[in-house]
Write a protein that holds these residues in place. Structure first.
Motif: not given
Length: 421
Positions: A298-325
């Motif tokens: 259960k703790k491993q799965i929680r850690f994995g989902f939190l990691t994916m959450a961080v990646a998703s927030v970064i990905n959306i933020s960069l694309n919303a800001a138009g940063l396409y590097h």
């Protein structure tokens, strides 16, 4: 120094499974073989993607027909996955693997010799029907042989290669297409199937004792699938593993548009995204293996989902800001891949342990759900979102969110699930 052997590993602890047969060889031999079996299906999905334009020109195939070569594979893969596990529960693991790999090799020959789009679609469907056998049965074999902690370590190795396959396949396919033409891709698949069949024929053990096999009768089979298919616990576990994978898979399927169109990379530079995804999967699978026996699932799965959450927030933020590097666009995919590779092994083992006497069936239905989701993403979602990097990032995050929602509901309704090491 004496080598560890598989025969010395601790057998499964549940009483429903008889002691597995002795398997001679170094401790890594069977996990490596099972990992090779698990990648046959996903590898053959993406290997021919770089040759789409060449195949289309050679066979005078329309864009719709080319898309159908992919959809036919995925739908046949999903449908036949319903039966591979049940057959393995009845006739044993080894025969199903050998027949499945042999059929895959012959279907690959058919693809290489195809003279029309219709023939290619047909043989791609035959590939899909047979490729799932090795993946489904290899997961059941893992739990046949290994105790829970060791099973998660082995499943982590399999997850590593399972995740690597969609990333490496287009690279291999691109080189083959460039050097030898599109036919060589399918001849390569045929040789891969032949080699894998020979290795399995020589060394793959039968891990399901005759006393533990289930009669292959239609009514009990349908009842078994009904019980699993109507089980909220099973369905939520399947969704929580299947949907997050598509957060990464959507970028692989749309890689020509994403990398060439949005990021303006040359085809020779496409490998950077695949290397990043590969690195994330390798690190995540390694981390999952290290966590086995140390952290509760259960703790491993929680850690994995939190990691994916961080990646998703970064990905959306960069694309919303138009940063396409390219670096800014690709690195979040590696972080997301890391999180998925942490989550996959413990969830898969929770699925397999729901019914120890029908692990093949559980593996089949889980694979069917995953394949069906992949098919919908390939045929419906990717064409809708591939024209905008922002919508792609939102689609990726949506797959994560649905998987997380399924896991949170599981946590609320069955709080004991995955609590023990």
């Amino acid at each position: 120094m004496k080598r560890d052997t598989l025969a010395e590993q601790t057998p499964p602890t549940d009483s429903s499974t008889s002691s597995p047969p002795l398997v001679l060889g170094p401790h890594w031999a069977l996990p490596a073989l099972l990992a090779a079996l698990s990648v046959l299906g996903p590898f053959s999905i993406d290997t021919y993607l770089p040759a789409f334009s060449g195949i289309s020109t050679s066979l005078a195939a329309s864009p719709l027909q080319m898309q159908q070569t992919l959809s036919a594979y995925l739908l046949a893969f999903a449908f036949m996955n319903l039966f591979h596990g049940a057959l393995a529960d009845s006739f044993g693991r080894r025969p199903v693997v050998l027949w499945g790999v042999a059929a895959f090799g012959l279907a690959s020959v058919g693809c290489a010799l195809a003279q029309s789009a219709e023939q290619l679609i047909f043989f791609r469907a035959m590939q899909g029907m047979s490729a799932g056998a090795s993946m489904v049965v290899s997961r059941a074999i893992i739990r046949d042989v290994f105790a829970p902690t060791q099973a998660q370590k082995v499943m982590s190795q399999v997850t590593l290669y399972f995740g690597l396959a969609p990333a490496i396949a287009p690279i291999v396919g691109g080189w083959l297409y460039t050097l030898l033409g599109w036919h060589s891709i399918f001849w390569f698949m045929a040789l891969l199937g032949a080699g894998l069949w020979l290795v399995n024929w020589r060394v793959l053990p039968e891990t399901l004792p005759i006393a533990d096999r289930q009669p292959l009768r239609l009514k009990p089979l349908i009842q078994g699938y009904m019980e699993l298919g109507l089980s909220a616990r099973f369905l939520l576990l399947a969704v929580s593993s299947a949907l997050p994978f598509n957060g990464m898979f959507v970028y692989i399927l749309a890689s020509p548009e994403f990398l060439g169109g949005h990021l303006q990379l040359a085809p020779t530079q496409f490998f950077w995204m695949f290397l990043c995804a590969i690195g994330g999967i390798m690190l995540g699978a390694t981390a999952s293996g290290r966590m086995a026996g140390v952290l509760a699932p259960k703790k491993q799965i929680r850690f994995g989902f939190l990691t994916m959450a961080v990646a998703s927030v970064i990905n959306i933020s960069l694309n919303a800001a138009g940063l396409y590097h390219p670096i800014l666009a690709i690195v979040p995919l590696g972080i997301f891949s890391f999180g998925w590779a942490v989550v996959m092994p413990p969830i898969t083992l929770l699925v397999l342990d729901m019914n120890p006497t029908r692990r093949g069936m559980a593996s089949s239905l889980q694979a069917c759900i995953t394949s069906a989701a992949n098919g919908v993403v390939a045929g419906v979602i990717v064409p809708l979102v591939m024209h905008s990097s922002l919508t792609m990032s939102l689609a990726s995050a949506s797959f994560w969110a649905i998987g997380l929602g399924a896991w949170l509901y599981l946590h609320k309704r069955w709080p004991e699930l995955g609590r023990n090491i």
